[in-house]
Design an enzyme around this catalytic site. Structure first.
Site, short mmCIF file in Angstrom:
data_model
loop_
_atom_site.label_atom_id
_atom_site.label_comp_id
_atom_site.label_asym_id
_atom_site.label_seq_id
_atom_site.Cartn_x
_atom_site.Cartn_y
_atom_site.Cartn_z
N LYS A 56 0.87 -1.18 0.00
CA LYS A 56 0.00 0.00 0.00
C LYS A 56 0.90 1.23 0.00
O LYS A 56 1.80 1.34 0.84
CB LYS A 56 -0.91 0.04 1.24
N ARG A 91 -11.20 1.56 5.79
CA ARG A 91 -10.31 0.52 6.33
C ARG A 91 -9.83 0.91 7.73
O ARG A 91 -9.84 0.09 8.65
CB ARG A 91 -9.12 0.37 5.37
N GLN A 103 -11.25 11.55 8.96
CA GLN A 103 -11.19 10.22 9.56
C GLN A 103 -12.08 10.10 10.79
O GLN A 103 -12.73 9.07 11.00
CB GLN A 103 -9.74 9.88 9.93
N MET A 111 -6.32 6.35 16.99
CA MET A 111 -6.34 6.12 15.55
C MET A 111 -5.50 7.13 14.79
O MET A 111 -5.43 7.09 13.57
CB MET A 111 -7.77 6.22 15.02
N GLY A 112 -4.88 8.07 15.52
CA GLY A 112 -4.20 9.18 14.84
C GLY A 112 -3.06 8.72 13.96
O GLY A 112 -2.59 7.59 14.06
N ASP A 170 0.42 7.96 12.29
CA ASP A 170 1.58 7.40 12.96
C ASP A 170 2.87 8.06 12.53
O ASP A 170 3.05 8.38 11.37
CB ASP A 170 1.68 5.91 12.65
N LYS A 180 4.43 10.28 17.78
CA LYS A 180 2.98 10.26 17.92
C LYS A 180 2.58 10.08 19.39
O LYS A 180 3.14 9.25 20.09
CB LYS A 180 2.39 9.07 17.12
#
Lengths: 302, 302
Positions: free
Chosen positions: B65, B106, B134, B215-216, B218, B222
């Site tokens: 990806k 996803r 998001q 979920m922030g 990366d 972080k």
């Protein structure tokens, strides 16, 4: 997103296109505005099927080449390549170029640019180690830039050697299968295109003024050239950081290594005189792929 | 090579498809036959335009990806994703799937699978930090798997908060803009979807039994969650090796971290009881992308 299939890219590519694009890429690679990111090795569901991501950016391009090696392939190539260009305006993938055949031209073009820069102008005898797909492209690419009248093919089996001689004859090159020592002693240019992990010949066989290029597939442990040669020859490569980690110059860590791009740009000397032995190690850099893909896409629009 | 454009993949993707594919990927990620290769960060011609290659293999799939972040984009998304699947028979690229919108599904699906596995069954109050693209997907994905009746939105500006509340209302979710302390104290589930590099709230505000998900985006540095929370909560993530290097658990190195896939496969315990505080860190793993792409391609054939 633009897409060039394997069939389309193979039909468009020429030695001239690859030479020009690779030469520009070698110069761009040493530009401070360019970055070649570390090669990332990965593998498929079966761990012996391998793929590697090589990525880079320059002032005008950024992207990735995914090269795969599926050793069990028989009726289709074991090596495949796909090049992705990233649109620098948007960050989206601008183009996908299937580049299996193109990759062979690209690799051979790096050799040709190096030989054109480093080999003696009067080089007529080419010795090639290896009889595979890539070895054949190397011969025609080098013959394009020097007046090669004899090719010595060093083969592991007579059958492979004979097959390659026949192939080269069809390309207009006079070739013979020759034992390693005789072939190296006669050579003006030596190209190794094997998967060897130990030296293919004796450094004492190399005569003054010879240019040698190691084109074999890269990995830690790669070795095609004798250490005594690397200890004395003038050393050149596409990207020193990569060549000294996964390329031939893993075995020449204490010696100075010159980026070919610096020679092309006039910032570093190349061959000193007709007796200098020059060695070029091609580990393959993503900018070459990105520049070749860009040229193919431009050509396909015309 | 098959190709799904952004328009096609965005039209095909659903929360259900993403949930099922991501759940399967989380299980596959802990299979000894699977490998997640190191994430490779790169950048465009302008160094602040970044792209990252995340690659993986499992028994049934391998690929890459490429996620890009072009911060100067205004009228088009800053984040883009493209997924490449490699044909395991040939080593060639089997499919290219443009997956910008898909990537938001996803990412949210990973959160939903984690919440479905770790949050209390009776969780009704969701607090979300962040008002971006998001964060919105996170709310609807979590509301699909728990009977959420109240969403507290913690916003850096009232205008962003009001905009998000309006968006969630259009999705059938009752939401309000709420100050951080009140929102955390009221929450059964807390989701952080910000770019924070320091804690967003006080650990003392978290009541027993809460499930939290970070979920922030990366990167080294972080940090969305308070260290005191990471020191006491039960910790889960998609891939421990990645979460402890570029994810939230950089700040919890001495604590045990459980892969969610091991919980899903019944090999590790999840929530201990109704008072357990559970934390899930999503650093995002390539197998999720590969499984989602595979599901989209299968659906597009039907």
């Amino acid at each position: 997103m633009r897409f060039l299939s394997e069939t389309e890219s193979a039909a468009l590519v020429t030695e001239e296109l690859a030479y020009d694009a690779v030469r520009a890429a070698l110069v761009a690679a040493v530009d401070p505005a360019s970055t070649t990111f570390p090669a990332l090795p990965a593998h498929g569901s079966l761990p012996h099927n391998r793929f590697t991501m090589k990525s880079a950016s320059a002032h005008d391009v950024a992207g990735v080449k995914i090269g795969s090696y599926w050793p069990d392939n028989t009726d289709i190539p074991r090596h495949n390549s796909t090049i992705l260009l990233i649109d620098q305006e948007t960050g989206r993938i601008a183009a996908v170029v299937e580049a299996g055949t193109v990759n062979a031209y690209r690799t051979a073009a790096a050799d040709a640019v190096a030989a054109d820069t480093l080999a003696r102008q009067d080089a007529t005898t080419l010795t090639v180690f290896g009889t595979g797909h890539q070895a054949r492209y190397e011969c025609t690419a080098v013959a394009r830039i020097r007046p090669i009248d004899t090719v010595h093919v060093v083969a592991r089996t007579p059958a492979h050697g004979a097959d390659m001689v026949e192939h080269l004859a069809a390309k207009g090159l006079k070739a013979t299968v020759t034992p390693a020592e005789e072939a190296v002693r006669a050579a003006d240019i030596v190209v190794t295109a094997t998967t060897a992990r130990s030296p293919l010949f004796d450094a004492a066989w190399v005569r003054p003024g010879t240019h040698l290029a190691s084109m074999g597939s890269d990995a830690r442990g790669k070795q095609e050239l004798p250490p005594a040669l690397l200890a004395t020859a003038a050393l050149f490569c596409d990207l020193p950081a990569q060549s000294t980690t996964i390329g031939e110059f893993q075995h020449a860590l204490a010696r100075p290594v010159t980026a070919l791009g610096d020679v092309l740009a006039g910032r570093a000397p190349g061959r000193h005189d007709d007796d200098t032995v020059t060695v070029f190690d091609s580990s393959g850099i993503a900018l070459q792929d990105l520049y070749v893909a860009t040229a193919l896409l431009a050509l396909s629009r015309t």
